[in-house]
Motif scaffolding. Sequence first.
Motif, PDB file in Angstrom:
ATOM      1  N   VAL A 113      -0.797  10.783   4.359  1.00 25.71           N
ATOM      2  CA  VAL A 113      -1.653  10.160   5.608  1.00 25.71           C
ATOM      3  C   VAL A 113      -1.798   9.428   5.341  1.00 25.71           C
ATOM      4  O   VAL A 113      -1.861   8.784   6.881  1.00 25.71           O
ATOM      5  CB  VAL A 113      -3.028  11.180   5.667  1.00 25.71           C
ATOM      6  N   GLN A 114      -2.455   8.538   4.716  1.00 27.63           N
ATOM      7  CA  GLN A 114      -3.318   6.926   4.428  1.00 27.63           C
ATOM      8  C   GLN A 114      -1.739   6.154   4.471  1.00 27.63           C
ATOM      9  O   GLN A 114      -2.254   5.181   5.473  1.00 27.63           O
ATOM     10  CB  GLN A 114      -3.775   7.133   2.957  1.00 27.63           C
ATOM     11  N   ALA A 115      -1.120   6.880   4.189  1.00 32.20           N
ATOM     12  CA  ALA A 115       0.305   5.541   3.868  1.00 32.20           C
ATOM     13  C   ALA A 115       0.755   5.421   5.882  1.00 32.20           C
ATOM     14  O   ALA A 115       1.088   4.207   5.783  1.00 32.20           O
ATOM     15  CB  ALA A 115       1.526   5.925   3.433  1.00 32.20           C
ATOM     16  N   MET A 116       0.749   6.769   6.656  1.00 28.98           N
ATOM     17  CA  MET A 116       1.322   6.871   8.065  1.00 28.98           C
ATOM     18  C   MET A 116       0.325   5.668   8.379  1.00 28.98           C
ATOM     19  O   MET A 116       0.110   4.710   9.754  1.00 28.98           O
ATOM     20  CB  MET A 116       0.832   8.507   8.025  1.00 28.98           C
ATOM     21  N   GLN A 117      -2.005   5.867   8.016  1.00 28.90           N
ATOM     22  CA  GLN A 117      -2.552   5.073   8.524  1.00 28.90           C
ATOM     23  C   GLN A 117      -2.120   3.918   8.712  1.00 28.90           C
ATOM     24  O   GLN A 117      -2.280   3.005   9.473  1.00 28.90           O
ATOM     25  CB  GLN A 117      -4.313   5.460   8.164  1.00 28.90           C
ATOM     26  N   ALA A 149      -3.740  14.564  -3.421  1.00 31.21           N
ATOM     27  CA  ALA A 149      -2.563  14.209  -3.694  1.00 31.21           C
ATOM     28  C   ALA A 149      -1.921  14.200  -1.959  1.00 31.21           C
ATOM     29  O   ALA A 149      -1.547  13.272  -1.693  1.00 31.21           O
ATOM     30  CB  ALA A 149      -1.702  14.819  -4.893  1.00 31.21           C
ATOM     31  N   ARG A 150      -2.068  15.442  -0.341  1.00 31.49           N
ATOM     32  CA  ARG A 150      -1.441  14.967   0.362  1.00 31.49           C
ATOM     33  C   ARG A 150      -2.289  14.753   0.954  1.00 31.49           C
ATOM     34  O   ARG A 150      -1.502  14.232   1.950  1.00 31.49           O
ATOM     35  CB  ARG A 150      -1.992  16.552   0.838  1.00 31.49           C
ATOM     36  N   MET A 151      -3.128  14.050   0.981  1.00 28.08           N
ATOM     37  CA  MET A 151      -3.814  12.346   1.069  1.00 28.08           C
ATOM     38  C   MET A 151      -2.988  11.057   1.321  1.00 28.08           C
ATOM     39  O   MET A 151      -3.150  10.279   2.427  1.00 28.08           O
ATOM     40  CB  MET A 151      -5.213  12.277   1.594  1.00 28.08           C
ATOM     41  N   ALA A 152      -2.507  11.151   0.083  1.00 33.64           N
ATOM     42  CA  ALA A 152      -1.237  10.135   0.038  1.00 33.64           C
ATOM     43  C   ALA A 152      -0.037   9.480   1.818  1.00 33.64           C
ATOM     44  O   ALA A 152      -0.186   8.117   1.959  1.00 33.64           O
ATOM     45  CB  ALA A 152      -0.510   9.911  -1.503  1.00 33.64           C
TER      46      ALA A 152
END
Length: 480
Positions: free
Chosen positions: A264-268, A259-262
């Motif tokens: 990070v992916q949005a920032m990417q 879940a914490r990757m969401a």
Amino acid sequence: MTVPRIGAAAAWRDAARELLSRGTPPEHVTWGDDAMARGLFDETPASVQPSEIRVHRSFVSVANSVVWHNDPQRFSRLYHMLWRLQSQPWLIGDRGDPAMAKLRAMEKNVHRCQHKMKAFVRFREIGEPAAPRRSFAAWFEPTHHTVEPTARFFQRRFGDMDWRILTPDVSVFCEGGTLRFDTDRPKPDLPDDAHEDLWVTYFRNIFNPARLKVQAMQSEMPKKYWKNMPEAASIPELISTAPARARAMAQAAPTLPPARMAQVQAMQRRNLSSWGGPISDLPAAIHSCSRCPLHVAATQAVPGEGPTTADLVIVGEQPGDQEDLRGKPFVGPAGQVFDEAAKRAGLDRSTVYITNAVKHFKFVPRGKRRIHQRPNVSEIEHCAWWLDAELKLVSPRLVLAMGTVAAKALTGSEANVSNRRGTVERGRLGSAVLITYHPSYILRLSDKAKRKQAMADLQDDLRLAVQEAEDLDGPNRPDH
């Protein structure tokens, strides 16, 4: 004292109350059920009017379960504890007392047996199809004498049908909603049930090989019950094939980011075009890309090619088999179609910058061939990092998007290309984007007339791209 097998709970209570009223100590009483032979010196005491006896409700609850245990000494154990409770009432809560602890354990065993009966009784239909009420029968072999105390559960659950549960000890019959009990019934020859195959299929499909724990399963479903359960015939096979099935499930399972990757992916996604090195370093940076899994199977990344001062950038989908091997864009069959259309449209390929939305070849092997696979949204978004960097460094007046993937990468829209062909849209970075067919689309058309028309449309769009690139009076300014 003889306690009948049917109605044992009430019979034991009545007998215990009478003996306690007479002041009969436990050592003067021999207990048994009606299946036990009468002793030589056994006698039935004369009835007396029982006096009022008080006992903690917890003992009543324990006794109502323990009387159904299979221990021959169950009645004697209960009466002995009842006798002690008259002078030591605190014993009911003393978990350190061995006699009380034994009764609690027996109570637990009876409850467990009742649970198994509710779970493992398997009915088969025995009634006539034309009968007003359907009729079912089951054979069950309980560990303890739990048929009578559990019968009410089945009466409530199956009140709209007649049924019977036969056991080697006490059997229960429910006819018209009324219960009756009998003893010592033989095992019946029950007919096959048409629904059993469906039930076994359901059982096999809900069996999860990845969570198999044989000892835990046998603890919940003891093997003694298997012989009367139709689904149990599948269990040995399901156990033996579980490791292979679990491996296959793991290999086929999708991988999900935590879940914490969401975040990070949005920032990417917000910073897809943050690459800011010099134009001379861009091809090397693209060659070393490992932003998505496509780089693992592909031979190499294929960066764009052409003058970095071009007014027109042409964007395709991804490298094909030949492009992947040679490291150059549009040199395979689709590239040949493009070259032919460009020549007829008067477009000099050497004057434009040609690239792809995705830089690695996505394929599935089939024999000696590599079959093209369309990139998914994640792969398009990851590669937009490089496409945006190319567009910023070239700074063209117009971008030509060939095909759905290129249009998606440049505009964010996956709308049908046929309805958008020949129109100029505003790209994600504000550039003017002209939409057209991909040359591979023309190659896939089997109808000659449709192929000829699509080729003519591509040529018209290439002519329009040249004209639009010249007419735009500044970089990145769409005319609408």
